[in-house]
Design a protein around this motif. Structure first.
Motif, PDB file in Angstrom:
ATOM      1  N   GLY A  82       0.812  -1.218   0.000  1.00  0.00           N
ATOM      2  CA  GLY A  82       0.000   0.000   0.000  1.00  0.00           C
ATOM      3  C   GLY A  82       0.840   1.260   0.000  1.00  0.00           C
ATOM      4  O   GLY A  82       0.543   2.220  -0.727  1.00  0.00           O
ATOM      5  N   ILE A  83       1.904   1.272   0.804  1.00  0.00           N
ATOM      6  CA  ILE A  83       2.793   2.441   0.867  1.00  0.00           C
ATOM      7  C   ILE A  83       3.454   2.670  -0.489  1.00  0.00           C
ATOM      8  O   ILE A  83       3.598   3.806  -0.944  1.00  0.00           O
ATOM      9  N   ALA A  84       3.846   1.581  -1.158  1.00  0.00           N
ATOM     10  CA  ALA A  84       4.550   1.671  -2.436  1.00  0.00           C
ATOM     11  C   ALA A  84       3.627   2.020  -3.598  1.00  0.00           C
ATOM     12  O   ALA A  84       4.093   2.191  -4.724  1.00  0.00           O
ATOM     13  N   GLY A  85       2.333   2.121  -3.336  1.00  0.00           N
ATOM     14  CA  GLY A  85       1.396   2.482  -4.392  1.00  0.00           C
ATOM     15  C   GLY A  85       0.904   1.293  -5.196  1.00  0.00           C
ATOM     16  O   GLY A  85       0.325   1.469  -6.266  1.00  0.00           O
ATOM     17  N   GLY A  86       1.103   0.077  -4.683  1.00  0.00           N
ATOM     18  CA  GLY A  86       0.606  -1.116  -5.361  1.00  0.00           C
ATOM     19  C   GLY A  86      -0.912  -1.167  -5.304  1.00  0.00           C
ATOM     20  O   GLY A  86      -1.564  -0.313  -4.694  1.00  0.00           O
ATOM     21  N   TYR A  87      -1.457  -2.173  -5.944  1.00  0.00           N
ATOM     22  CA  TYR A  87      -2.913  -2.288  -6.003  1.00  0.00           C
ATOM     23  C   TYR A  87      -3.335  -3.684  -5.570  1.00  0.00           C
ATOM     24  O   TYR A  87      -2.805  -4.685  -6.051  1.00  0.00           O
ATOM     25  N   LEU A  88      -4.282  -3.738  -4.675  1.00  0.00           N
ATOM     26  CA  LEU A  88      -4.877  -4.995  -4.228  1.00  0.00           C
ATOM     27  C   LEU A  88      -6.383  -4.855  -4.396  1.00  0.00           C
ATOM     28  O   LEU A  88      -7.034  -4.107  -3.659  1.00  0.00           O
TER      29      LEU A  88
END
Length: 192
Positions: A82-88
């Motif tokens: 989440g911090i790295a801007g990924g998507y779940l």
């Protein structure tokens, strides 16, 4: 306090609470203190993390250590995602489903072996961690925030475990607590 009475109070508190989600807006800061307090700010995280401790004791054996540890490790990975801007995808739905499922595992006293229990709670933890990670502003201290969240998570797991140990001789009260958690998860899902 009578455990059945306490379970009933928990269920009523969930129904009457308007603080169901911990994911409203971005936190004002990303400090250790913010991370430490965040899991206590919404019933979704609070219930899931306590349920992990309850179930770990109830399931017994290696689950007592492996299940909470798997949750913490996977939650750390989810937070960094989440911090790295990924998507779940479906994170909020995954969080609500995790509360329901964890509550049901306790309510039905499922005796899982750690080889499938740990991966199951790890999937749940990814959703919780991801939600935590997306809420921290990029310019804040993600390391301190993560450390606070992980410490709070361990404390909530320990609280659930302590409650399960206390209620060992009252299996029905423990199972009623699991049912209350599952109902709380349904309440969260309906509000999601």
């Amino acid at each position: 306090m009578n455990p059945l009475y306490a379970s009933a109070l928990l269920a009523v508190g969930l129904v009457l609470s308007n603080a169901v989600h911990a994911h409203i807006g971005v936190h004002a800061g990303g400090s250790f203190e913010t991370g430490l307090l965040h899991p206590f700010s919404g019933f979704d995280h609070l219930l899931a993390m306590i349920a992990v401790g309850l179930w770990a004791v109830q399931a017994g054996g290696r689950n007592l250590i492996v299940v909470p540890a798997a949750f913490v490790v996977a939650m750390a990975l989810g937070t960094w995602l989440g911090i790295a801007g990924g998507y779940l995808p479906l994170a909020q739905e995954g969080i609500a489903a995790s509360v329901v499922m964890l509550g049901l595992l306790v309510a039905f006293a499922v005796r899982g072996v750690w080889q499938w229990a740990a991966p199951l709670v790890s999937v749940f933890a990814l959703f919780h961690g991801y939600a935590h990670g997306t809420e921290i502003p990029a310019f804040m201290n993600p390391g301190g925030y993560l450390a606070g969240i992980l410490l709070a998570t361990l404390a909530l797991h320990a609280s659930g475990a302590a409650a399960a140990v206390t209620l060992r001789s009252r299996a029905m009260a423990l199972r009623a607590g699991g049912a209350a958690i599952a109902l709380g998860g349904l309440w969260i899902a309906l509000g999601a």
